[in-house]
Write an enzyme that holds these catalytic residues in place. Structure first.
Site, PDB file in Angstrom:
ATOM      1  CG  ASP A  98      31.410  30.945  19.150  1.00 21.88           C
ATOM      2  OD1 ASP A  98      31.659  32.189  19.218  1.00 21.88           O
ATOM      3  OD2 ASP A  98      31.474  29.278  18.842  1.00 21.88           O
ATOM      4  CG  ASP A 157      34.173  21.178  11.096  1.00 22.32           C
ATOM      5  OD1 ASP A 157      34.260  22.221  11.266  1.00 22.32           O
ATOM      6  OD2 ASP A 157      34.353  20.226  12.752  1.00 22.32           O
ATOM      7  CG  HIS A 207      32.766  24.643  13.282  1.00 19.22           C
ATOM      8  ND1 HIS A 207      34.009  23.205  13.211  1.00 19.22           N
ATOM      9  CD2 HIS A 207      32.843  25.571  13.608  1.00 19.22           C
ATOM     10  CE1 HIS A 207      35.084  25.044  14.292  1.00 19.22           C
ATOM     11  NE2 HIS A 207      34.207  25.839  13.481  1.00 19.22           N
ATOM     12  CD  GLU A 234      32.969  20.973  16.057  1.00 16.97           C
ATOM     13  OE1 GLU A 234      33.270  21.054  15.096  1.00 16.97           O
ATOM     14  OE2 GLU A 234      33.482  21.593  16.902  1.00 16.97           O
TER      15      GLU A 234
END
Ligand code: GLP
Length: 241
Positions: free
Chosen positions: A67, A136, A138, A143
């Site tokens: 990313d 979280d 990810h 996400e």
């Protein structure tokens, strides 16, 4: 999914480095899927050490990062391109032109996503992919969502991710709100995956990833479906298993 617990962060990093070293020995022209964040820094440090000692050679290898933030130039100290140069590329003999990171400054971001996805496919896909884990759940910048995004795409980052990543920036306002990330389908197409997690803040998402239902609400849970995943944890990250 094979789960291995290490004594601490350094041992986790060494175990991961053994796997990468074996991969490069077995297939010198491996396509390496790489990640950023704090977690893989120890892995990269070990790979640099092994390279300096003559144990591994990157001259035929290539790499694709997961990313990149939208809007940060490659020379921006907060960009993932810059991180990779600092943490790995400039210390080993990988050819600079063989290292790929999505271009977060591309004029047409959708076209950049398509280009990145097809460049990875033309290279034959990743032989090995390293992943960190967001608090979280990810992976890359995928996400929690209603569905698993298939291919490389643009994402709006969740507040919790912006908050977590603000430690790398001078202020929260400087954290980009968007990123380009490989999709879940892109990540799942890697032939093997090494997920690393360290510290108490990862214990909850680790439990969900390993024991919970497979759901896009916790993107890493999809890894339960991959045939060749090793999860390497330190004791704190493994504490809720
Ligand atoms: C970022 C990256 C992820 C990384 C995650 C965890 O959001 N895009 O690829 O896995 O943070 O980072 P850290 O390893 O610093 O905890």
């Amino acid at each position: 999914m094979r789960v291995v617990t290490a004594r601490d962060y350094d041992q986790m990093s060494r175990k991961a480095a053994f796997i990468f070293a074996a991969q490069l020995l077995r297939k010198p022209d491996s396509v390496l899927g790489l990640a950023t964040g704090d977690t893989p820094k120890g892995l990269y440090r070990e790979l640099i050490r092994m390279h300096r000692e003559g144990d591994i050679d990157f001259s035929s290898a290539s790499s694709f990062n997961l990313d990149e933030y939208v809007g940060l130039r490659p020379d921006d100290p907060q960009s993932y391109r810059h991180y990779m140069r600092e943490q790995l590329f400039s210390h080993v003999n990988i050819r600079p032109e063989s290292t790929r990171v999505p271009d977060g400054t591309a004029g047409d971001l959708d076209a950049e996503c398509v280009r990145y996805e097809s460049a990875l496919r033309s290279a034959g896909g990743a032989d090995i992919q390293v992943l960190g884990l967001g608090t979280d759940g990810h992976i890359g910048f995928n996400e929690p969502d209603q569905e698993f995004p298939a291919a490389t795409h643009i994402v709006r980052l969740d507040e919790s991710t912006i908050e977590a990543n603000s430690r790398f920036f001078r202020s929260r306002e400087e954290v980009p709100t968007m990123a380009i990330t490989m999709g879940i389908g892109t990540i799942m197409s890697a032939r093997s995956i090494v997920l690393l997690a360290s510290g108490r803040s990862k214990a909850e998402p680790v439990r969900g990833m390993v024991r919970g239902p497979i759901t896009p609400r916790l993107p890493a849970s999809v890894l339960q479906l991959h045939p060749d995943v090793i999860v390497i944890l330190d004791e704190e990250a493994a504490s809720l298993l």
